[in-house]
Design a protein around this motif. Structure first.
Motif, PDB file in Angstrom:
ATOM      1  N   LEU A  80       0.834  -1.198   0.000  1.00  4.13           N
ATOM      2  CA  LEU A  80       0.000   0.000   0.000  1.00  4.13           C
ATOM      3  C   LEU A  80       0.872   1.253   0.000  1.00  4.13           C
ATOM      4  O   LEU A  80       0.618   2.204  -0.738  1.00  4.13           O
ATOM      5  CB  LEU A  80      -0.915   0.001   1.229  1.00  4.13           C
ATOM      6  N   ILE A  81       1.921   1.234   0.818  1.00  3.62           N
ATOM      7  CA  ILE A  81       2.766   2.429   0.920  1.00  3.62           C
ATOM      8  C   ILE A  81       3.519   2.664  -0.377  1.00  3.62           C
ATOM      9  O   ILE A  81       3.584   3.782  -0.885  1.00  3.62           O
ATOM     10  CB  ILE A  81       3.710   2.304   2.131  1.00  3.62           C
ATOM     11  N   VAL A  82       4.084   1.593  -0.946  1.00  4.93           N
ATOM     12  CA  VAL A  82       4.866   1.794  -2.174  1.00  4.93           C
ATOM     13  C   VAL A  82       3.973   2.269  -3.318  1.00  4.93           C
ATOM     14  O   VAL A  82       4.363   3.109  -4.122  1.00  4.93           O
ATOM     15  CB  VAL A  82       5.613   0.498  -2.547  1.00  4.93           C
ATOM     16  N   ILE A  83       2.712   1.754  -3.346  1.00  8.15           N
ATOM     17  CA  ILE A  83       1.826   2.139  -4.444  1.00  8.15           C
ATOM     18  C   ILE A  83       1.288   3.552  -4.251  1.00  8.15           C
ATOM     19  O   ILE A  83       1.313   4.376  -5.162  1.00  8.15           O
ATOM     20  CB  ILE A  83       0.665   1.128  -4.584  1.00  8.15           C
ATOM     21  N   PHE A  84       0.829   3.844  -3.045  1.00  2.00           N
ATOM     22  CA  PHE A  84       0.160   5.129  -2.854  1.00  2.00           C
ATOM     23  C   PHE A  84       1.070   6.226  -2.330  1.00  2.00           C
ATOM     24  O   PHE A  84       0.787   7.409  -2.465  1.00  2.00           O
ATOM     25  CB  PHE A  84      -1.054   4.952  -1.938  1.00  2.00           C
ATOM     26  N   LEU A  85       2.150   5.852  -1.683  1.00  2.00           N
ATOM     27  CA  LEU A  85       3.090   6.848  -1.167  1.00  2.00           C
ATOM     28  C   LEU A  85       4.507   6.449  -1.572  1.00  2.00           C
ATOM     29  O   LEU A  85       5.266   5.950  -0.763  1.00  2.00           O
ATOM     30  CB  LEU A  85       3.026   6.914   0.368  1.00  2.00           C
ATOM     31  N   PRO A  86       4.873   6.674  -2.827  1.00  6.86           N
ATOM     32  CA  PRO A  86       6.204   6.228  -3.265  1.00  6.86           C
ATOM     33  C   PRO A  86       7.324   6.851  -2.437  1.00  6.86           C
ATOM     34  O   PRO A  86       8.406   6.289  -2.351  1.00  6.86           O
ATOM     35  CB  PRO A  86       6.280   6.706  -4.719  1.00  6.86           C
ATOM     36  N   GLY A  87       7.079   7.987  -1.841  1.00  2.72           N
ATOM     37  CA  GLY A  87       8.102   8.619  -1.009  1.00  2.72           C
ATOM     38  C   GLY A  87       8.108   8.097   0.414  1.00  2.72           C
ATOM     39  O   GLY A  87       8.801   8.633   1.269  1.00  2.72           O
ATOM     40  N   GLY A  88       7.319   7.048   0.683  1.00  4.89           N
ATOM     41  CA  GLY A  88       7.340   6.433   2.002  1.00  4.89           C
ATOM     42  C   GLY A  88       6.545   7.189   3.049  1.00  4.89           C
ATOM     43  O   GLY A  88       5.773   8.097   2.749  1.00  4.89           O
ATOM     44  N   LEU A  89       6.746   6.785   4.304  1.00  5.98           N
ATOM     45  CA  LEU A  89       5.994   7.386   5.403  1.00  5.98           C
ATOM     46  C   LEU A  89       6.228   8.886   5.485  1.00  5.98           C
ATOM     47  O   LEU A  89       5.328   9.646   5.825  1.00  5.98           O
ATOM     48  CB  LEU A  89       6.411   6.729   6.726  1.00  5.98           C
ATOM     49  N   VAL A  90       7.454   9.309   5.138  1.00  9.18           N
ATOM     50  CA  VAL A  90       7.753  10.742   5.187  1.00  9.18           C
ATOM     51  C   VAL A  90       6.843  11.506   4.241  1.00  9.18           C
ATOM     52  O   VAL A  90       6.309  12.559   4.584  1.00  9.18           O
ATOM     53  CB  VAL A  90       9.234  10.987   4.849  1.00  9.18           C
ATOM     54  N   GLU A  91       6.617  10.948   3.045  1.00  8.03           N
ATOM     55  CA  GLU A  91       5.730  11.614   2.101  1.00  8.03           C
ATOM     56  C   GLU A  91       4.309  11.680   2.658  1.00  8.03           C
ATOM     57  O   GLU A  91       3.626  12.691   2.524  1.00  8.03           O
ATOM     58  CB  GLU A  91       5.730  10.876   0.758  1.00  8.03           C
ATOM     59  N   GLY A  92       3.899  10.585   3.313  1.00  3.10           N
ATOM     60  CA  GLY A  92       2.585  10.580   3.955  1.00  3.10           C
ATOM     61  C   GLY A  92       2.474  11.716   4.960  1.00  3.10           C
ATOM     62  O   GLY A  92       1.496  12.465   4.975  1.00  3.10           O
ATOM     63  N   GLY A  93       3.519  11.864   5.773  1.00  2.00           N
ATOM     64  CA  GLY A  93       3.547  12.931   6.776  1.00  2.00           C
ATOM     65  C   GLY A  93       3.466  14.299   6.113  1.00  2.00           C
ATOM     66  O   GLY A  93       2.695  15.160   6.540  1.00  2.00           O
ATOM     67  N   GLN A  94       4.218  14.460   5.028  1.00  2.00           N
ATOM     68  CA  GLN A  94       4.221  15.759   4.343  1.00  2.00           C
ATOM     69  C   GLN A  94       2.860  16.070   3.755  1.00  2.00           C
ATOM     70  O   GLN A  94       2.390  17.204   3.815  1.00  2.00           O
ATOM     71  CB  GLN A  94       5.269  15.755   3.225  1.00  2.00           C
ATOM     72  N   ARG A  95       2.197  15.021   3.210  1.00  2.00           N
ATOM     73  CA  ARG A  95       0.877  15.254   2.618  1.00  2.00           C
ATOM     74  C   ARG A  95      -0.112  15.688   3.689  1.00  2.00           C
ATOM     75  O   ARG A  95      -0.900  16.602   3.482  1.00  2.00           O
ATOM     76  CB  ARG A  95       0.369  13.980   1.952  1.00  2.00           C
ATOM     77  N   ILE A  96      -0.037  14.996   4.837  1.00  2.00           N
ATOM     78  CA  ILE A  96      -0.954  15.363   5.921  1.00  2.00           C
ATOM     79  C   ILE A  96      -0.672  16.792   6.365  1.00  2.00           C
ATOM     80  O   ILE A  96      -1.580  17.595   6.557  1.00  2.00           O
ATOM     81  CB  ILE A  96      -0.812  14.376   7.099  1.00  2.00           C
ATOM     82  N   ALA A  97       0.617  17.131   6.480  1.00  2.00           N
ATOM     83  CA  ALA A  97       0.985  18.472   6.929  1.00  2.00           C
ATOM     84  C   ALA A  97       0.478  19.530   5.953  1.00  2.00           C
ATOM     85  O   ALA A  97      -0.068  20.561   6.370  1.00  2.00           O
ATOM     86  CB  ALA A  97       2.499  18.573   7.077  1.00  2.00           C
ATOM     87  N   SER A  98       0.625  19.270   4.641  1.00  2.00           N
ATOM     88  CA  SER A  98       0.202  20.309   3.692  1.00  2.00           C
ATOM     89  C   SER A  98      -1.319  20.380   3.635  1.00  2.00           C
ATOM     90  O   SER A  98      -1.896  21.460   3.461  1.00  2.00           O
ATOM     91  CB  SER A  98       0.799  20.059   2.316  1.00  2.00           C
ATOM     92  N   TRP A  99      -1.973  19.227   3.833  1.00  2.00           N
ATOM     93  CA  TRP A  99      -3.436  19.241   3.884  1.00  2.00           C
ATOM     94  C   TRP A  99      -3.907  20.056   5.076  1.00  2.00           C
ATOM     95  O   TRP A  99      -4.822  20.858   5.012  1.00  2.00           O
ATOM     96  CB  TRP A  99      -3.945  17.806   3.987  1.00  2.00           C
ATOM     97  N   TRP A 100      -3.203  19.888   6.203  1.00  2.00           N
ATOM     98  CA  TRP A 100      -3.551  20.591   7.432  1.00  2.00           C
ATOM     99  C   TRP A 100      -3.380  22.089   7.236  1.00  2.00           C
ATOM    100  O   TRP A 100      -4.206  22.894   7.646  1.00  2.00           O
ATOM    101  CB  TRP A 100      -2.641  20.067   8.553  1.00  2.00           C
ATOM    102  N   LYS A 101      -2.286  22.475   6.565  1.00  2.00           N
ATOM    103  CA  LYS A 101      -2.009  23.894   6.343  1.00  2.00           C
ATOM    104  C   LYS A 101      -3.042  24.511   5.406  1.00  2.00           C
ATOM    105  O   LYS A 101      -3.437  25.652   5.568  1.00  2.00           O
ATOM    106  CB  LYS A 101      -0.619  24.048   5.717  1.00  2.00           C
ATOM    107  N   ASN A 102      -3.451  23.739   4.382  1.00  2.00           N
ATOM    108  CA  ASN A 102      -4.308  24.304   3.351  1.00  2.00           C
ATOM    109  C   ASN A 102      -5.790  24.150   3.648  1.00  2.00           C
ATOM    110  O   ASN A 102      -6.610  24.602   2.878  1.00  2.00           O
ATOM    111  CB  ASN A 102      -4.021  23.637   1.994  1.00  2.00           C
ATOM    112  N   ARG A 103      -6.100  23.487   4.764  1.00  2.00           N
ATOM    113  CA  ARG A 103      -7.504  23.106   4.925  1.00  2.00           C
ATOM    114  C   ARG A 103      -8.388  24.325   5.013  1.00  2.00           C
ATOM    115  O   ARG A 103      -9.505  24.326   4.537  1.00  2.00           O
ATOM    116  CB  ARG A 103      -7.642  22.153   6.113  1.00  2.00           C
ATOM    117  N   GLY A 104      -7.902  25.470   5.593  1.00  2.00           N
ATOM    118  CA  GLY A 104      -8.708  26.676   5.681  1.00  2.00           C
ATOM    119  C   GLY A 104      -8.865  27.361   4.337  1.00  2.00           C
ATOM    120  O   GLY A 104      -9.875  27.972   4.045  1.00  2.00           O
ATOM    121  N   LYS A 105      -7.813  27.219   3.495  1.00  2.00           N
ATOM    122  CA  LYS A 105      -7.807  27.975   2.238  1.00  2.00           C
ATOM    123  C   LYS A 105      -8.639  27.315   1.147  1.00  2.00           C
ATOM    124  O   LYS A 105      -8.953  27.932   0.159  1.00  2.00           O
ATOM    125  CB  LYS A 105      -6.360  28.103   1.729  1.00  2.00           C
TER     126      LYS A 105
END
Lengths: 252, 396
Positions: B361-386
């Motif tokens: 699942l991680i290799v298919i959906f997050l090729p950058g690994g758990l770190v990429e998952g973390g970054q996606r969540i972080a950017s989603w969190w930042k942009n959620r108001g905008k």
């Protein structure tokens, strides 16, 4: 005596004589173009100059030293830089890093274990690279991912990477291949500017006669692995031997 | 600070803080609660997090930066363990000489293997390292029995000379220590329903892992690290730029080998025995999985990947059918047995199945690994108001 002296170079690939007794002399501070129809051996010759191929016989002297048997990185350290047909850059790195790497190679040689200080703390290297970016008008793209540059900018960056090393000889392998006319003209302007600003010898392999006649001071015509003629651009135009070699290929 | 810029210093301090607070962070559930089996804050597991994290950090210097995928790093882990145990047997139970010898021996071993393997790149390089590791494993298992004690594994013995320690008490095997501080001593702190273990061995591993992380951070930011990324990006351009890529990759290989040897020494320091199976190809594959799972080429990824895999290995494998029955007891009997049968395939001995599914699942959906998952969540969190006012704009 030129800065680059090629004497009696032969190269066979199986039954194909790719280069047959090639003699070439590139004078210092000139732009020397090597032209010829497809399969004339232009790229083979270039690869013999940079250590990618080793000729079967003959000699290649650069600045009084033989380049034969040396590895590409050693030949670069002697002062030859090469621009590729399709721009070869470090596309995963930033633009400034792309220019800093050749600076390090120039200053520290082929290998140095430089693992403690940060890249930014190398002030002289950063400065040199930034100056180079300014020279080629790319300072606004400093922190961009090199892979995301346009093709013209990739070419520009590759030139910057070669020039920042202040090479004695710059080899260009079809620098405008596949470019639109506007990009080609930009590249010509860039090369002219380089030529005017610094003491540099250039050897260009090129298909596009427009580029050749805008830049070259000497032209060697290669056909079937052998140089036909070496002349100034004025004398090349309309030369019967050249016509013969290019028959139907381009208007000279 | 520490020769780093402000952002990296902050990052390093966060990593140090989290590492030192591990005993609290991994024990979020009260000891007697049903969730306590998901607690990972016991000494043996925390030590493993630090040790395998360290190994993955080192592996990432080779794989993450240069892109050379070594399938033989377990050999260095094993060599480190054997060297350390020999030091315990011959010299002293202090872990320092053991660690130093392990780093030297594994470094030399990596130099030899790397020198030969790095003549090729890509898949051929991987195969060469795999072949070397398998040879090392077979040798350790049989031919080199005088040094490795074959399939039994190298162990401490009451009659070992231990020159520096003099005559110790002869009734029980000694425990590795650091100037008298025993690796297995643990202080348990009880706060209400919670209890937290502070183990000397874990803190020794954690401090060394932090030093290893710091070194890797310096390498990542250094000109040397930039050259390693250049190797991965375009080796041809590198050679035509006057740089010899071979010594750069060899240096990276040796450094990552030393990290693995150090990890092996720490494994031996926590539990002074060394077996050949530590060098088997599955062990080499494990560190590859850790690095890819966490995010190859990122600083934190390999550590996260190591933690993730070791957590799955230790926690999922402990869950058995009895525990599953107690979870699903609210279901009707017929349904319960089906559900329990299904989930039982994924826990206990079947934990590899869980790991495999998660890895895919991680290799298919997050090729950058758990770190990429973390970054996606972080950017989603930042942009959620905008999002409401800029919903027409394409995602970056």
């Amino acid at each position: 005596m030129g800065i680059l002296e090629v004497k009696g170079v032969n190269k066979r690939f199986g039954g194909l004589q790719a280069l047959g007794d090639v003699n070439l002399s590139v004078k210092e501070n000139t732009v020397h173009a090597i032209i010829g129809p497809n399969g004339a051996g232009k790229s083979t010759l270039l690869n013999c100059l940079v250590g990618k191929l080793i000729p079967d016989s003959g000699s290649v002297m650069f600045d009084g030293q033989s380049v034969l048997g040396r590895k590409p990185h050693e030949i670069n350290q002697m002062g030859i830089s090469r621009v590729f047909q399709t721009p070869e850059i470090f596309s995963d790195l930033s633009v400034i890093e792309n220019v800093m790497i050749p600076c390090f190679a120039k200053r520290d040689g082929a290998f140095r274990m430089h693992a403690i200080e940060t890249v930014e703390s190398e002030k002289d290297i950063v400065e040199m690279a930034e100056q180079m970016l300014l020279d080629v008008n790319m300072q606004d793209k400093r922190n961009m991912h090199a892979g995301s540059l346009s093709r013209g900018d990739k070419r520009r960056l590759e030139m910057a990477m070669c020039l920042v090393q202040n090479p004695k000889l710059l080899l260009l392998d079809e620098p405008t291949a596949g470019m639109a006319r506007a990009d080609t003209n930009n590249t010509i302007d860039l090369l002219k500017e380089i030529k005017d600003k610094r003491d540099i010898t250039m050897a260009i392999i090129e298909h596009d006669m427009h580029v050749v006649f805008s830049l070259a001071e000497r032209i060697t015509v290669l056909a079937q692995g052998t140089p036909l003629i070496e002349e100034t651009p004025e004398n090349i135009k309309g030369h019967p031997k050249v016509r013969e070699a290019y028959l139907g290929e381009a208007q000279v | 600070m520490f020769g780093l810029n402000q952002k990296d210093t902050k990052f390093l301090l966060i990593v140090v803080t989290l590492t030192l607070l591990t005993p609290f962070l991994l024990n979020p559930f009260p000891t007697d609660s049903a969730m306590a089996q998901f607690n990972a804050g016991y000494p043996a597991l925390m030590q493993r997090f630090a040790i395998y994290g360290l190994m993955a950090i080192g592996f990432n210097i080779l794989f993450g930066l240069t892109g050379y995928l070594s399938f033989g790093h377990a050999a260095f882990l094993g060599v480190g363990s054997y060297s350390a145990v020999w030091m315990f047997k011959l010299l002293s139970m202090n872990i320092l000489p053991a660690i130093i010898l392990a780093m030297i021996v594994s470094g030399l071993f990596a130099l030899a293997i790397g020198y030969i393997s790095l003549r090729r790149s890509g898949i051929y390089f991987s195969i060469l390292t795999l072949a070397f590791a398998e040879m090392s494993y077979r040798l350790a298992y049989s031919v080199l029995t005088p040094i490795t004690n074959g399939e039994t594994g190298l162990q401490l013995n009451l009659n070992d000379p231990r020159v520096l320690d003099g005559v110790a008490d002869t009734s029980s095997l000694p425990v590795p220590g650091l100037f008298g501080l025993k690796m297995n001593s643990t202080y348990t702190l009880d706060i209400g329903a919670w209890s937290f273990d502070f183990n000397v061995g874990f803190y020794v591993c954690a401090v060394i892992a932090i030093l290893g992380f710091y070194m890797s951070l310096r390498i990542f930011r250094s000109p040397f690290g930039m050259m390693l990324r250049a190797v991965k990006s375009n080796q041809q351009r590198m050679n035509y730029t006057g740089l010899n890529s071979r010594p750069y990759t060899l240096a990276a290989f040796v450094i990552s080998g030393i990290y693995a040897g150090l990890a092996g020494a720490l494994l031996a320091a926590m539990d002074p025995l060394a077996g050949a199976e530590r060098m088997q190809w599955t062990a080499s594959g494990e560190v590859v999985l850790m690095t890819i799972l966490g995010g190859a080429g990122t600083l934190m990824g390999p550590v996260l990947g190591a933690g993730f895999i070791k957590y799955c290995e230790n926690i999922f494998s402990k869950i058995n059918e009895t525990i599953l029955h107690s979870w699903f007891s609210f279901l009707p009997d017929s349904l319960e047995s089906v559900v329990v049968w299904f989930f039982a395939r994924f826990v206990g001995e079947g934990w590899h199945l869980t790991l495999g599914v998660l890895f895919m699942l991680i290799v298919i959906f997050l090729p950058g690994g758990l770190v990429e998952g973390g970054q996606r969540i972080a950017s989603w969190w930042k942009n959620r108001g905008k999002d409401e006012d800029s919903s027409n704009q394409p995602a970056e």
